[in-house]
Motif scaffolding. Structure first.
Motif, PDB file in Angstrom:
ATOM      1  N   PRO A   1       0.800  -1.232   0.000  1.00  0.00           N
ATOM      2  CA  PRO A   1       0.000   0.000   0.000  1.00  0.00           C
ATOM      3  C   PRO A   1       0.831   1.280   0.000  1.00  0.00           C
ATOM      4  O   PRO A   1       0.310   2.341  -0.355  1.00  0.00           O
TER       5      PRO A   1
ATOM      6  N   TRP B   1       0.608   2.888  -3.324  1.00  0.00           N
ATOM      7  CA  TRP B   1      -0.677   3.346  -3.862  1.00  0.00           C
ATOM      8  C   TRP B   1      -0.691   4.869  -3.962  1.00  0.00           C
ATOM      9  O   TRP B   1      -0.401   5.561  -2.974  1.00  0.00           O
TER      10      TRP B   1
ATOM     11  N   GLY C   1      -2.399   6.841  -1.287  1.00  0.00           N
ATOM     12  CA  GLY C   1      -2.764   5.806  -0.324  1.00  0.00           C
ATOM     13  C   GLY C   1      -4.092   5.135  -0.621  1.00  0.00           C
ATOM     14  O   GLY C   1      -4.726   4.588   0.282  1.00  0.00           O
ATOM     15  N   THR C   2      -4.516   5.154  -1.893  1.00  0.00           N
ATOM     16  CA  THR C   2      -5.838   4.646  -2.252  1.00  0.00           C
ATOM     17  C   THR C   2      -5.734   3.651  -3.399  1.00  0.00           C
ATOM     18  O   THR C   2      -5.015   3.886  -4.377  1.00  0.00           O
TER      19      THR C   2
ATOM     20  N   GLU D   1      -7.245  -6.348   5.036  1.00  0.00           N
ATOM     21  CA  GLU D   1      -7.616  -5.822   6.348  1.00  0.00           C
ATOM     22  C   GLU D   1      -6.994  -6.638   7.470  1.00  0.00           C
ATOM     23  O   GLU D   1      -6.496  -6.081   8.464  1.00  0.00           O
TER      24      GLU D   1
ATOM     25  N   LYS E   1      -3.095  -3.719   6.410  1.00  0.00           N
ATOM     26  CA  LYS E   1      -2.508  -2.892   5.360  1.00  0.00           C
ATOM     27  C   LYS E   1      -3.350  -1.670   5.023  1.00  0.00           C
ATOM     28  O   LYS E   1      -2.831  -0.653   4.582  1.00  0.00           O
ATOM     29  N   ALA E   2      -4.673  -1.780   5.175  1.00  0.00           N
ATOM     30  CA  ALA E   2      -5.550  -0.675   4.776  1.00  0.00           C
ATOM     31  C   ALA E   2      -6.936  -0.875   5.363  1.00  0.00           C
ATOM     32  O   ALA E   2      -7.304  -1.970   5.786  1.00  0.00           O
ATOM     33  N   THR E   3      -7.697   0.211   5.370  1.00  0.00           N
ATOM     34  CA  THR E   3      -9.125   0.129   5.665  1.00  0.00           C
ATOM     35  C   THR E   3      -9.851  -0.201   4.362  1.00  0.00           C
ATOM     36  O   THR E   3      -9.538   0.361   3.318  1.00  0.00           O
TER      37      THR E   3
ATOM     38  N   GLU F   1      -4.246   7.455   6.350  1.00  0.00           N
ATOM     39  CA  GLU F   1      -4.816   6.108   6.333  1.00  0.00           C
ATOM     40  C   GLU F   1      -4.864   5.576   4.900  1.00  0.00           C
ATOM     41  O   GLU F   1      -5.226   6.286   3.972  1.00  0.00           O
ATOM     42  N   LYS F   2      -4.482   4.312   4.718  1.00  0.00           N
ATOM     43  CA  LYS F   2      -4.600   3.662   3.411  1.00  0.00           C
ATOM     44  C   LYS F   2      -6.044   3.188   3.234  1.00  0.00           C
ATOM     45  O   LYS F   2      -6.681   2.719   4.178  1.00  0.00           O
ATOM     46  N   LEU F   3      -6.541   3.289   1.997  1.00  0.00           N
ATOM     47  CA  LEU F   3      -7.950   3.003   1.741  1.00  0.00           C
ATOM     48  C   LEU F   3      -8.074   2.114   0.500  1.00  0.00           C
ATOM     49  O   LEU F   3      -7.560   2.446  -0.571  1.00  0.00           O
ATOM     50  N   LEU F   4      -8.746   0.963   0.668  1.00  0.00           N
ATOM     51  CA  LEU F   4      -9.031   0.068  -0.449  1.00  0.00           C
ATOM     52  C   LEU F   4     -10.536   0.049  -0.699  1.00  0.00           C
ATOM     53  O   LEU F   4     -11.315  -0.281   0.196  1.00  0.00           O
TER      54      LEU F   4
END
Length: 209
Positions: free
Chosen positions: A41, A44, A47-48, A67, A71-73, A98-101
């Motif tokens: 991540p 990314w 971070g997305t 999750e 690694k990410a929300t 915050e990383k976001l998937l």
């Protein structure tokens, strides 16, 4: 005896359905590079990441893996969320580092909110592709192993050239083989494989080759 798990997969520490076996992600041509990308991540943009793919292709399982690894929300079903809500959620993630998937179905997600569209347009976009013969075989064995169903190389030799390149259909196919085997109280062989193919894909496909 269950089919041997000769395929590459990522096991998840989460129960799947009513099975006592852990859920697993089969790794193959359709998702190997995606898994590598989701594992990093830090690469990314903003971070997305956005993960898309066909039904039953393992998008949600990959999200749960991301999750579980911390690694990410993950927002599964992002294409069903309010665009305004997603816009504020993205902004909050940026503020918090915050990383976001985001997970969505196929190519059906059309974003209309300009601010959200521009921000997500800059994200990492990955999409699960179409499984090749090798991955289809691995998917058959994975579903069979979880069901305790014995399917060997002879089954794969018959099924794979006739099966559609669909994650959902492969899951249905193995389910039909299992059900017919239980109903008839016999081990699955050619007659059951053919009848299962007819049930899932139609008689023409089952008679191919």
């Amino acid at each position: 005896m269950p089919a041997p798990a000769r395929f590459s997969q990522i096991a998840l520490p989460l129960a799947h359905g009513h099975s006592s076996n852990p859920a697993a992600i089969v790794v193959g041509n359709a998702n190997a590079r995606i898994i590598e990308a989701l594992a990093e991540p830090s690469a990314w943009p903003f971070g997305t990441a956005i993960l898309m793919g066909p039904p039953r292709s393992g998008k949600s399982l990959l999200g749960r893996w991301v999750e579980e690894q911390g690694k990410a929300t993950v927002i599964d079903g992002a294409d069903s969320e309010s665009e305004t809500t997603l816009f504020h959620r993205w902004n909050r993630a940026q503020q918090n580092g915050e990383k976001l998937l985001l997970i969505a179905d196929g190519e059906s997600w059309h974003i209309t909110l300009p601010d959200l569209k521009s921000r997500l347009g800059a994200a990492l976009h990955v999409e699960i592709g179409t499984p090749d013969d090798a991955m289809l075989g691995d998917l058959v064995l994975s579903h069979a192993t979880r069901r305790g169903l014995a399917l060997g190389e002879d089954a794969l030799t018959y099924l794979i050239p006739r099966a559609t390149r669909s994650f959902a259909d492969i899951e249905k196919l193995v389910g039909h083989i299992d059900r017919l085997s239980l109903e008839r109280k016999v081990a699955p062989t050619l007659g059951i494989w053919r009848d299962a193919l007819e049930a899932v894909q139609g008689p023409e496909q089952a008679r191919l080759f």
